[in-house]
Design an enzyme around this catalytic site. Sequence first.
Site, PDB file in Angstrom:
ATOM      1  N   GLU A 176       0.815  -1.227   0.000  1.00 50.32           N
ATOM      2  CA  GLU A 176       0.000   0.000   0.000  1.00 50.32           C
ATOM      3  C   GLU A 176       0.851   1.281   0.000  1.00 50.32           C
ATOM      4  O   GLU A 176       0.883   2.014   0.995  1.00 50.32           O
ATOM      5  CB  GLU A 176      -0.961   0.011   1.201  1.00 50.32           C
ATOM      6  CG  GLU A 176      -1.956  -1.122   1.173  1.00 50.32           C
ATOM      7  CD  GLU A 176      -2.999  -1.044   2.282  1.00 50.32           C
ATOM      8  OE1 GLU A 176      -2.774  -0.339   3.280  1.00 50.32           O
ATOM      9  OE2 GLU A 176      -4.049  -1.698   2.148  1.00 50.32           O
ATOM     10  N   GLU A 212      -6.051  -8.328   0.228  1.00 40.26           N
ATOM     11  CA  GLU A 212      -6.447  -8.209   1.633  1.00 40.26           C
ATOM     12  C   GLU A 212      -7.934  -7.918   1.674  1.00 40.26           C
ATOM     13  O   GLU A 212      -8.433  -7.076   0.932  1.00 40.26           O
ATOM     14  CB  GLU A 212      -5.706  -7.051   2.322  1.00 40.26           C
ATOM     15  CG  GLU A 212      -4.228  -7.275   2.471  1.00 40.26           C
ATOM     16  CD  GLU A 212      -3.548  -6.141   3.238  1.00 40.26           C
ATOM     17  OE1 GLU A 212      -4.242  -5.363   3.916  1.00 40.26           O
ATOM     18  OE2 GLU A 212      -2.320  -6.039   3.139  1.00 40.26           O
TER      19      GLU A 212
HETATM   20  C1  GLA Z   1      -3.826  -2.452   5.507  1.00 41.26           C
HETATM   21  C2  GLA Z   1      -2.455  -3.103   5.559  1.00 41.26           C
HETATM   22  C3  GLA Z   1      -2.403  -4.337   6.411  1.00 41.26           C
HETATM   23  C4  GLA Z   1      -3.236  -4.152   7.658  1.00 41.26           C
HETATM   24  C5  GLA Z   1      -4.647  -3.803   7.275  1.00 41.26           C
HETATM   25  C6  GLA Z   1      -5.588  -3.690   8.444  1.00 41.26           C
HETATM   26  O1  GLA Z   1      -4.581  -2.831   4.455  1.00 41.26           O
HETATM   27  O2  GLA Z   1      -1.975  -3.425   4.272  1.00 41.26           O
HETATM   28  O3  GLA Z   1      -1.053  -4.593   6.722  1.00 41.26           O
HETATM   29  O4  GLA Z   1      -2.687  -3.139   8.422  1.00 41.26           O
HETATM   30  O5  GLA Z   1      -4.636  -2.570   6.630  1.00 41.26           O
HETATM   31  O6  GLA Z   1      -6.896  -3.403   8.034  1.00 41.26           O
END
Ligand code: GLA
Length: 657
Positions: A142, A293
């Site tokens: 991210e 995710e």
């Molecule tokens: C983000 C991060 C993860 C985690 C999630 C929690 O998407 O990429 O590492 O911290 O948030 O929701």
Amino acid sequence: MILGCAWYPEHWDESRWPEDVRLMREAGMNMVRVGEFAWSRLEPAEGQYEFEWLERAIALAAENGLRTILGTPTAAPPAWLTQTYPETLAINADGRQATHGARCHFNAGNPKYLELCARIAGEMAKRFGANPHVIGWQIDNEYHRESWGEDTRRAFQAFLEARHGSLDKLNKRWSTAYWSQEYTDWAQIPLPIAWGGHNPGLQLDYKLFITEVYKQYQHVQIEAIRAHAEPRQWITHNFMGWFDLFDHYTISEELDVVAWDNYVGKGHLDFRANGAVHDLTRGFKRMNYYVLETQPGWVNWSGVGNALYPGEVRCMAWHAVGHGADAVSYWQWRSALGGQEQYHGTLVAADGAPRPLYTEVAELGKDFDRVGPLLEGTTPSSQVAVLHSYEDRWAINMQRHHRDFDPVQHLLSYYRPLRDLTHAVDIVSPLAPLEGYKLVVAPHLHLFHNAILAPLGPFMQNGGHLVLGPRSGFKDRYNALLPSRQPSVLAQGLGAHVEEFYALEEPIPVEGRWGEGRAQYWAEWLTSDAKDVDVLMSYGPGQGWLDGKPAVVTRKFGKGRITYVGAWLDEEMMAKLADWLLTVSKVEPAFGEVPDGVEVCRRAAPDGRELFIFINHTDISVQVPIPKPMRDMLTGKVHRTTLAIGPRDVAVGVKEG
Ligand code: GLA
């Protein structure tokens, strides 16, 4: 289909790993994503690499049928690194240096940091680039951090010099005679910090600069991996939906496949709005993508960390697949006992035993087993494109003129009814090829320049229908006003122009072809310049300047058509507009009508395979009318005229015979 989770073996004693992977396997998972924050374990001291533990984790996962996606750990530089090279730490907007203790404390533009990132990525690729169980790589995690130090400022100045060539050109393009902003030395140019009101040209260029920073940041890692990894290992990055720090189309170019992290946060899934983000992500490379995710129940960062309803997590996964996701991966498997995210949803609890949601994910595992082979090679397709550009969003957001003119919400005001009626909409860059589309809708094509304009004429000449929403044709590529009336060079073909634009204090009436409705936030007074322009809607009385003036006009253009919508119309009016646009443009919907709260998605393959994914997002049973008998591949049952779907349940239909 990939079903998996984020697994952090480095959080646990190795004796626990077999139980973890056993439970994953039993849930039907076939992938683990590992490594993306493990730098301090992979390189505990500079140049000292410890990959054995990771190799053992990958091997154990593989023995349990789980393939690995390896993350480069660069979102979490270790303490030795920032201690040795403090220049790699980000500088916050207040001028203070970031500190250790969280993550993403790095400066993505720092050459030393890039060197260190390339080195760890390269070392990992040397070790795992031929590992048969590693299917792909995720670069970092991210991207989002900015750094506001003097070094960034110098890099920005160098970027500007390369982009504009001369200060004369920059001064002209940014209109710097305004407020004595003229620059006589590149070194005088600031970063857009400290106060909000920087020059729009400078602000837009800063976004392009940040795009370049992340392009380079990603590139050095890709290059280092590619030097050692077998070509079958693909490279991805997990984006964050509508997040707009940089141009995602540019950053996606060098990736083999894109991914995003799909969180609901507070509340529940709004499948129409969320579907748009899936379609946005599919549009980055105009191909299927991964959800790397998604939330197992709840998150830890929203105002209320509520759980999704029973069935909602599985519906969300199928909704992703329906829009073109070929992977669904949960974040995360089990939370570390310490660390910042102790309250986040997981699939096993602190005691290591499955939580209630585990069973639902296991059901999904069975679904994917049944339908995975059929989905192979299939993808959604659409005859309708909604154009989306970061430049337009940045420019509008810098000067909304009406605080509620949120470009994403405005785009959604078109997307939602078009998607409801056709069940298939692409969201693509204005630079994407337009062949194959019957209808191209640009909710706000704000910045006009040649690369964007050139394909539009031929598209309409050949029978396409182009729809421009308000604020179109307002500025040039440098974010300066065009010395013309909107929609600038397209006004002639449209046979109409914008006489004036108005931010609305209150909604105002509109009336005409689709009855009566309202315009909100924004309304433009259109004037016809040609006899064959059809005025479809006009403003009713109330605002004064706009009373009785045209609001929506359309005209034939070659074998096609151009339509200009001068206002942000209310939901009901948008539904009618969408219906008209689809009829006039002869768009064939991917499926017929479905009950409220039910989503249908079509995925098809060039070999003629066609699947319809029906998701009942409601808490009641529904009957979906089907034109021909269909077999539900999840249950094996054949349905003749209607398909029954239970509350928060899914059916995957294939036509029988
Ligand atoms: C983000 C991060 C993860 C985690 C999630 C929690 O998407 O990429 O590492 O911290 O948030 O929701």
